[in-house]
Structures are given as structure tokens and as C-alpha cells.
Design a protein around this motif. Structure first.
Motif, PDB file in Angstrom:
ATOM      1  N   VAL A 160      73.610  40.192 104.380  1.00  0.00           N
ATOM      2  CA  VAL A 160      72.701  41.208 104.299  1.00  0.00           C
ATOM      3  C   VAL A 160      72.282  41.461 102.973  1.00  0.00           C
ATOM      4  O   VAL A 160      73.237  41.646 102.115  1.00  0.00           O
ATOM      5  CB  VAL A 160      73.238  42.520 105.203  1.00  0.00           C
ATOM      6  CG1 VAL A 160      71.976  43.660 104.958  1.00  0.00           C
ATOM      7  CG2 VAL A 160      73.588  42.366 106.527  1.00  0.00           C
ATOM      8  N   THR A 161      70.876  41.414 102.779  1.00  0.00           N
ATOM      9  CA  THR A 161      70.255  41.662 101.511  1.00  0.00           C
ATOM     10  C   THR A 161      69.066  42.745 101.570  1.00  0.00           C
ATOM     11  O   THR A 161      68.754  43.075 102.656  1.00  0.00           O
ATOM     12  CB  THR A 161      69.726  40.500 100.815  1.00  0.00           C
ATOM     13  OG1 THR A 161      68.705  40.001 101.732  1.00  0.00           O
ATOM     14  CG2 THR A 161      70.579  39.313 100.693  1.00  0.00           C
ATOM     15  N   PHE A 162      69.160  43.651 100.339  1.00  0.00           N
ATOM     16  CA  PHE A 162      68.086  44.810 100.588  1.00  0.00           C
ATOM     17  C   PHE A 162      67.274  44.438  99.185  1.00  0.00           C
ATOM     18  O   PHE A 162      67.694  44.427  98.089  1.00  0.00           O
ATOM     19  CB  PHE A 162      68.823  45.982 100.578  1.00  0.00           C
ATOM     20  CG  PHE A 162      67.849  47.021 100.236  1.00  0.00           C
ATOM     21  CD1 PHE A 162      66.843  47.757 101.655  1.00  0.00           C
ATOM     22  CD2 PHE A 162      67.908  48.051  99.169  1.00  0.00           C
ATOM     23  CE1 PHE A 162      66.171  48.551 101.434  1.00  0.00           C
ATOM     24  CE2 PHE A 162      67.007  48.972  99.322  1.00  0.00           C
ATOM     25  CZ  PHE A 162      65.946  49.410 100.140  1.00  0.00           C
ATOM     26  N   ASP A 163      65.798  44.477  99.360  1.00  0.00           N
ATOM     27  CA  ASP A 163      65.087  44.482  98.296  1.00  0.00           C
ATOM     28  C   ASP A 163      64.235  45.966  98.110  1.00  0.00           C
ATOM     29  O   ASP A 163      63.832  46.322  99.048  1.00  0.00           O
ATOM     30  CB  ASP A 163      64.123  43.209  98.344  1.00  0.00           C
ATOM     31  CG  ASP A 163      63.004  43.303  97.184  1.00  0.00           C
ATOM     32  OD1 ASP A 163      63.111  44.188  96.119  1.00  0.00           O
ATOM     33  OD2 ASP A 163      62.249  42.419  97.270  1.00  0.00           O
ATOM     34  N   ALA A 164      64.698  46.741  97.437  1.00  0.00           N
ATOM     35  CA  ALA A 164      64.164  48.127  96.993  1.00  0.00           C
ATOM     36  C   ALA A 164      62.609  48.204  96.715  1.00  0.00           C
ATOM     37  O   ALA A 164      61.743  49.154  97.216  1.00  0.00           O
ATOM     38  CB  ALA A 164      64.923  49.066  95.884  1.00  0.00           C
ATOM     39  N   ALA A 165      62.252  47.134  95.863  1.00  0.00           N
ATOM     40  CA  ALA A 165      60.813  47.162  95.542  1.00  0.00           C
ATOM     41  C   ALA A 165      59.967  47.106  96.812  1.00  0.00           C
ATOM     42  O   ALA A 165      58.888  47.296  96.943  1.00  0.00           O
ATOM     43  CB  ALA A 165      60.617  45.855  94.406  1.00  0.00           C
ATOM     44  N   ARG A 166      60.557  46.052  97.848  1.00  0.00           N
ATOM     45  CA  ARG A 166      59.699  45.884  99.036  1.00  0.00           C
ATOM     46  C   ARG A 166      60.129  46.820 100.184  1.00  0.00           C
ATOM     47  O   ARG A 166      59.553  46.759 101.204  1.00  0.00           O
ATOM     48  CB  ARG A 166      59.869  44.501  99.383  1.00  0.00           C
ATOM     49  CG  ARG A 166      59.253  43.500  98.624  1.00  0.00           C
ATOM     50  CD  ARG A 166      59.863  42.114  99.236  1.00  0.00           C
ATOM     51  NE  ARG A 166      58.920  41.072  99.010  1.00  0.00           N
ATOM     52  CZ  ARG A 166      59.207  39.680  99.195  1.00  0.00           C
ATOM     53  NH1 ARG A 166      60.393  39.774 100.112  1.00  0.00           N
ATOM     54  NH2 ARG A 166      58.647  38.733  98.883  1.00  0.00           N
ATOM     55  N   ASP A 167      61.096  47.689  99.843  1.00  0.00           N
ATOM     56  CA  ASP A 167      61.795  48.537 100.797  1.00  0.00           C
ATOM     57  C   ASP A 167      62.045  47.529 102.304  1.00  0.00           C
ATOM     58  O   ASP A 167      61.806  47.736 103.192  1.00  0.00           O
ATOM     59  CB  ASP A 167      61.126  49.506 101.244  1.00  0.00           C
ATOM     60  CG  ASP A 167      61.768  50.895 102.094  1.00  0.00           C
ATOM     61  OD1 ASP A 167      62.840  50.782 101.944  1.00  0.00           O
ATOM     62  OD2 ASP A 167      61.157  51.345 103.029  1.00  0.00           O
ATOM     63  N   GLU A 168      62.776  46.370 101.975  1.00  0.00           N
ATOM     64  CA  GLU A 168      62.876  45.555 103.336  1.00  0.00           C
ATOM     65  C   GLU A 168      64.460  45.061 103.269  1.00  0.00           C
ATOM     66  O   GLU A 168      65.054  44.760 102.027  1.00  0.00           O
ATOM     67  CB  GLU A 168      61.998  44.386 102.695  1.00  0.00           C
ATOM     68  CG  GLU A 168      62.162  43.129 103.683  1.00  0.00           C
ATOM     69  CD  GLU A 168      61.204  42.149 103.589  1.00  0.00           C
ATOM     70  OE1 GLU A 168      60.198  41.818 104.041  1.00  0.00           O
ATOM     71  OE2 GLU A 168      61.327  41.371 102.401  1.00  0.00           O
ATOM     72  N   THR A 169      64.887  44.993 104.254  1.00  0.00           N
ATOM     73  CA  THR A 169      66.272  44.341 104.753  1.00  0.00           C
ATOM     74  C   THR A 169      66.398  43.271 105.147  1.00  0.00           C
ATOM     75  O   THR A 169      65.524  43.074 106.267  1.00  0.00           O
ATOM     76  CB  THR A 169      67.249  45.395 105.281  1.00  0.00           C
ATOM     77  OG1 THR A 169      67.280  46.712 104.651  1.00  0.00           O
ATOM     78  CG2 THR A 169      68.457  44.901 105.493  1.00  0.00           C
TER      79      THR A 169
END
Length: 106
Positions: free
Chosen positions: A90-99
């Protein structure tokens, strides 16, 4: 007081009988089956994270939230032929607000 001891002794005997018959014995142990449910090693985690990062949905700025073993199906393990080990990343990208959740062969 003796009735309590009798029930306690009966409970201990029942527990021993149940524990003795829990696992099915195999004639020839298989390393693949014995390892099917082992925790991921550090090397396997590294491979899983690298594999998840190669997928187009996972950005280069995404952070890894968790990595765990994707367990094989019960039928494949009981049949003695578990497919290769897989990990769920599981990854999370804060800039895109995407998991993004990925399943990676390791």
C-alpha cells in the motif's frame, strides 16, 4: 471439591486429545508448503516495494504505507501446490491525495 478436580482433569485430557489431532501429517514435507505462510523477509519486502514502484499507478513521490504477505488460497496449500509468494503493498501520495494498493509477485 472432588467434582471440581474431576472436571479439571477431564478438561486437561480433552485439551490434549484435541491438540494431538489438530494438524494433518504429511508423508513428505514440502519446503514450499512449509514456507507458504511465513512472514516476508527483508529481501522479499525490498523486492515487493520495487515491484510496486514500477507500476504506472504509483508515483515516484509516493510513500510506502505497509507491506504484507498475500496468503495463498487454502485449496492450493492443501493440494500441495501453493503458487509463488505474493505481497500486498500500500502506497500513499500526499501531493495527489491518492492511495494505491498493489499485489506483487516476489
Amino acid at each position: 471439591m472432588t467434582a471440581c478436580r474431576s472436571f479439571a482433569a477431564l478438561g486437561a485430557v480433552a485439551a490434549l486429545v484435541m491438540l494431538g489431532g489438530c494438524g494433518a501429517q504429511r508423508d513428505t514435507p514440502s519446503p514450499a508448503i512449509d514456507r507458504a505462510f511465513d512472514a516476508l523477509s527483508g529481501a522479499e519486502i525490498t523486492v515487493a516495494v520495487a515491484g510496486a514502484r514500477t507500476q504506472s499507478q504509483v508515483s515516484t513521490t509516493a510513500r510506502v504505507v505497509s507491506v504484507w504477505l498475500e496468503e495463498p488460497t487454502k485449496d492450493s496449500v492443501l493440494a500441495g501446490r501453493p503458487s509463488g509468494r505474493r505481497a500486498r503493498v500500500v502506497t500513499f501520495d500526499a501531493a495527489r491525495d491518492e492511495t494505491v494498493e498493489s499485489i506483487v509477485d516476489i
